[in-house]
Design a protein around this motif. Sequence first.
Motif, mmCIF file in Angstrom:
data_model
loop_
_atom_site.group_PDB
_atom_site.id
_atom_site.type_symbol
_atom_site.label_atom_id
_atom_site.label_comp_id
_atom_site.label_asym_id
_atom_site.label_seq_id
_atom_site.Cartn_x
_atom_site.Cartn_y
_atom_site.Cartn_z
ATOM 1 N N SER A 146 -4.226 5.803 -7.395
ATOM 2 C CA SER A 146 -3.839 6.937 -6.654
ATOM 3 C C SER A 146 -3.556 8.229 -7.545
ATOM 4 O O SER A 146 -3.812 9.450 -7.185
ATOM 5 C CB SER A 146 -2.953 6.614 -5.544
ATOM 6 N N ILE A 147 -2.823 7.850 -8.641
ATOM 7 C CA ILE A 147 -2.538 9.022 -9.461
ATOM 8 C C ILE A 147 -3.784 9.738 -9.905
ATOM 9 O O ILE A 147 -4.007 10.969 -10.053
ATOM 10 C CB ILE A 147 -1.963 8.398 -10.720
ATOM 11 N N LEU A 148 -4.818 8.921 -10.493
ATOM 12 C CA LEU A 148 -6.071 9.550 -10.910
ATOM 13 C C LEU A 148 -6.722 10.354 -9.377
ATOM 14 O O LEU A 148 -7.257 11.409 -9.957
ATOM 15 C CB LEU A 148 -7.235 8.407 -11.222
ATOM 16 N N GLY A 149 -6.809 9.601 -8.407
ATOM 17 C CA GLY A 149 -7.471 10.360 -7.314
ATOM 18 C C GLY A 149 -6.529 11.435 -6.886
ATOM 19 O O GLY A 149 -7.511 12.449 -6.525
ATOM 20 N N GLY A 150 -5.454 11.389 -6.723
ATOM 21 C CA GLY A 150 -4.576 12.693 -6.496
ATOM 22 C C GLY A 150 -4.812 13.849 -7.358
ATOM 23 O O GLY A 150 -5.081 14.914 -6.878
ATOM 24 N N LEU A 151 -4.965 13.622 -8.716
ATOM 25 C CA LEU A 151 -5.383 14.768 -9.606
ATOM 26 C C LEU A 151 -6.779 15.328 -9.453
ATOM 27 O O LEU A 151 -6.890 16.563 -9.364
ATOM 28 C CB LEU A 151 -5.186 14.400 -10.866
ATOM 29 N N ASN A 156 0.741 -1.154 -0.177
ATOM 30 C CA ASN A 156 0.008 -0.125 -0.060
ATOM 31 C C ASN A 156 0.779 1.282 0.019
ATOM 32 O O ASN A 156 0.413 2.191 -0.662
ATOM 33 C CB ASN A 156 -0.732 -0.258 1.218
ATOM 34 N N ASN A 157 1.822 1.201 0.768
ATOM 35 C CA ASN A 157 2.725 2.473 0.797
ATOM 36 C C ASN A 157 3.634 2.723 -0.587
ATOM 37 O O ASN A 157 3.485 3.788 -0.893
ATOM 38 C CB ASN A 157 3.685 2.387 2.083
ATOM 39 N N ILE A 158 3.930 1.545 -1.065
ATOM 40 C CA ILE A 158 4.585 1.997 -2.480
ATOM 41 C C ILE A 158 3.695 2.419 -3.401
ATOM 42 O O ILE A 158 3.851 3.263 -4.167
ATOM 43 C CB ILE A 158 5.206 0.649 -2.849
ATOM 44 N N GLY A 159 2.450 1.623 -3.534
ATOM 45 C CA GLY A 159 1.322 2.064 -4.409
ATOM 46 C C GLY A 159 1.061 3.701 -4.210
ATOM 47 O O GLY A 159 0.664 4.221 -5.238
ATOM 48 N N LEU A 160 1.022 3.956 -3.215
ATOM 49 C CA LEU A 160 0.639 5.345 -2.834
ATOM 50 C C LEU A 160 1.480 6.575 -3.081
ATOM 51 O O LEU A 160 1.180 7.768 -3.131
ATOM 52 C CB LEU A 160 -0.141 5.554 -1.462
ATOM 53 N N VAL A 161 2.805 6.401 -3.443
ATOM 54 C CA VAL A 161 3.716 7.204 -3.622
ATOM 55 C C VAL A 161 3.260 8.127 -4.788
ATOM 56 O O VAL A 161 3.413 9.504 -4.795
ATOM 57 C CB VAL A 161 5.153 6.482 -3.918
ATOM 58 N N MET A 162 2.864 7.597 -5.945
ATOM 59 C CA MET A 162 2.720 8.240 -7.196
ATOM 60 C C MET A 162 1.460 9.298 -6.893
ATOM 61 O O MET A 162 1.386 10.271 -7.345
ATOM 62 C CB MET A 162 2.313 7.476 -8.482
ATOM 63 N N GLY A 163 0.464 8.836 -6.000
ATOM 64 C CA GLY A 163 -0.648 9.470 -5.887
ATOM 65 C C GLY A 163 -0.309 10.734 -4.951
ATOM 66 O O GLY A 163 -0.808 11.903 -5.275
ATOM 67 N N SER A 164 0.633 10.601 -4.070
ATOM 68 C CA SER A 164 1.085 11.906 -3.302
ATOM 69 C C SER A 164 1.898 12.767 -4.303
ATOM 70 O O SER A 164 1.917 14.080 -4.065
ATOM 71 C CB SER A 164 2.148 11.237 -2.281
ATOM 72 N N VAL A 165 2.656 12.051 -5.145
ATOM 73 C CA VAL A 165 3.424 13.210 -6.153
ATOM 74 C C VAL A 165 2.405 13.918 -6.985
ATOM 75 O O VAL A 165 2.460 15.029 -7.189
ATOM 76 C CB VAL A 165 4.356 12.458 -7.096
ATOM 77 N N THR A 166 1.269 13.328 -7.445
ATOM 78 C CA THR A 166 0.662 13.886 -8.548
ATOM 79 C C THR A 166 -0.499 14.926 -7.686
ATOM 80 O O THR A 166 -0.745 15.846 -8.078
ATOM 81 C CB THR A 166 -0.464 12.891 -9.040
ATOM 82 N N GLY A 167 -0.764 14.574 -6.293
ATOM 83 C CA GLY A 167 -1.367 15.540 -5.305
ATOM 84 C C GLY A 167 -0.690 16.727 -5.315
ATOM 85 O O GLY A 167 -1.202 17.864 -5.227
ATOM 86 N N ALA A 168 0.593 16.633 -4.849
ATOM 87 C CA ALA A 168 1.371 17.738 -4.909
ATOM 88 C C ALA A 168 1.522 18.748 -5.930
ATOM 89 O O ALA A 168 1.602 19.757 -6.025
ATOM 90 C CB ALA A 168 2.887 17.285 -4.187
ATOM 91 N N TYR A 169 1.559 18.059 -7.198
ATOM 92 C CA TYR A 169 1.842 18.466 -8.457
ATOM 93 C C TYR A 169 0.354 19.444 -8.821
ATOM 94 O O TYR A 169 0.491 20.728 -9.229
ATOM 95 C CB TYR A 169 1.921 17.400 -9.475
ATOM 96 N N GLY A 170 -0.742 18.953 -8.312
ATOM 97 C CA GLY A 170 -1.845 19.441 -8.307
ATOM 98 C C GLY A 170 -2.218 20.864 -7.563
ATOM 99 O O GLY A 170 -2.979 21.580 -7.774
ATOM 100 N N TYR A 171 -1.311 20.988 -6.480
ATOM 101 C CA TYR A 171 -1.089 22.191 -5.844
ATOM 102 C C TYR A 171 -0.151 22.881 -6.070
ATOM 103 O O TYR A 171 0.413 23.618 -5.193
ATOM 104 C CB TYR A 171 -1.018 21.692 -4.135
#
Length: 256
Positions: A220-225, A48-63
Amino acid sequence: MNVLDALAVFAAGVAAGGINTIVGSGSLITFPTMLALGYVPVVANVSNNIGLVMGSVTGAYGYREELKGQRERLVRLGSASLVGALVGAVLLLGLPAGAFQVIVPVLIVIALVLVVVQPRLQAWTLSRRDGEGRAHGGPWLWTGVLLAGVYGGYFGAAQGIVLIALLGIALDDDLQRVNAAKNVLSAVVNGSAAIVFIGMWLFADTRIDWLAVLLIAAGSILGGLVGARVGRRIPPLVLRGVIVAVGLVAIANLLL
């Protein structure tokens, strides 16, 4: 993993990516989903931790607009997140499973109280701090971010709530900019812990389910954006209410 299980993991990744970007604690969706599908807790946590890394990155990019002017602050606090995450990841692989679960609800309760009283505490704290402290939060914030990194590297659920509480009180800044900083620090924590987990997978006997990792990452990439687009439009008072609501749900999920 059959098709329905894969869809469930992907959907949980989408929800977690969005919630992590807006508030934090998305792991309280993906982690229980993986447990329900029969994963061993440590394998579920690591994957789970590894999978959510990209979601965190895209979320930061969105901000990214709210991140302008925060580089020096994030470099300082990011070093605390990095060190804390490495310590937490090592603890996860070395301590008995569930060693921190007793104190997790307490940490979330403390964080929620801090979020609620944050405006008054922020005014009181900033009135007693010098110019450098106003910009970067001072040494106590660095220490708090370090401890949040340890927690995030170990389990991670609701680390965003803890970070928002700490940053909101210590920094003289808008809540949306604080949330943007939180997303970057969360990405640092998740990414640093993921490096440790992958290293242990390569050189030791740590198990990782890579299909689950890919499904959570894609979701998580989709969800982060999507979460960034929604979260940036939420007024501070409403955002604070969302944080408290998600935190209470997180506590209920952990205790039941």
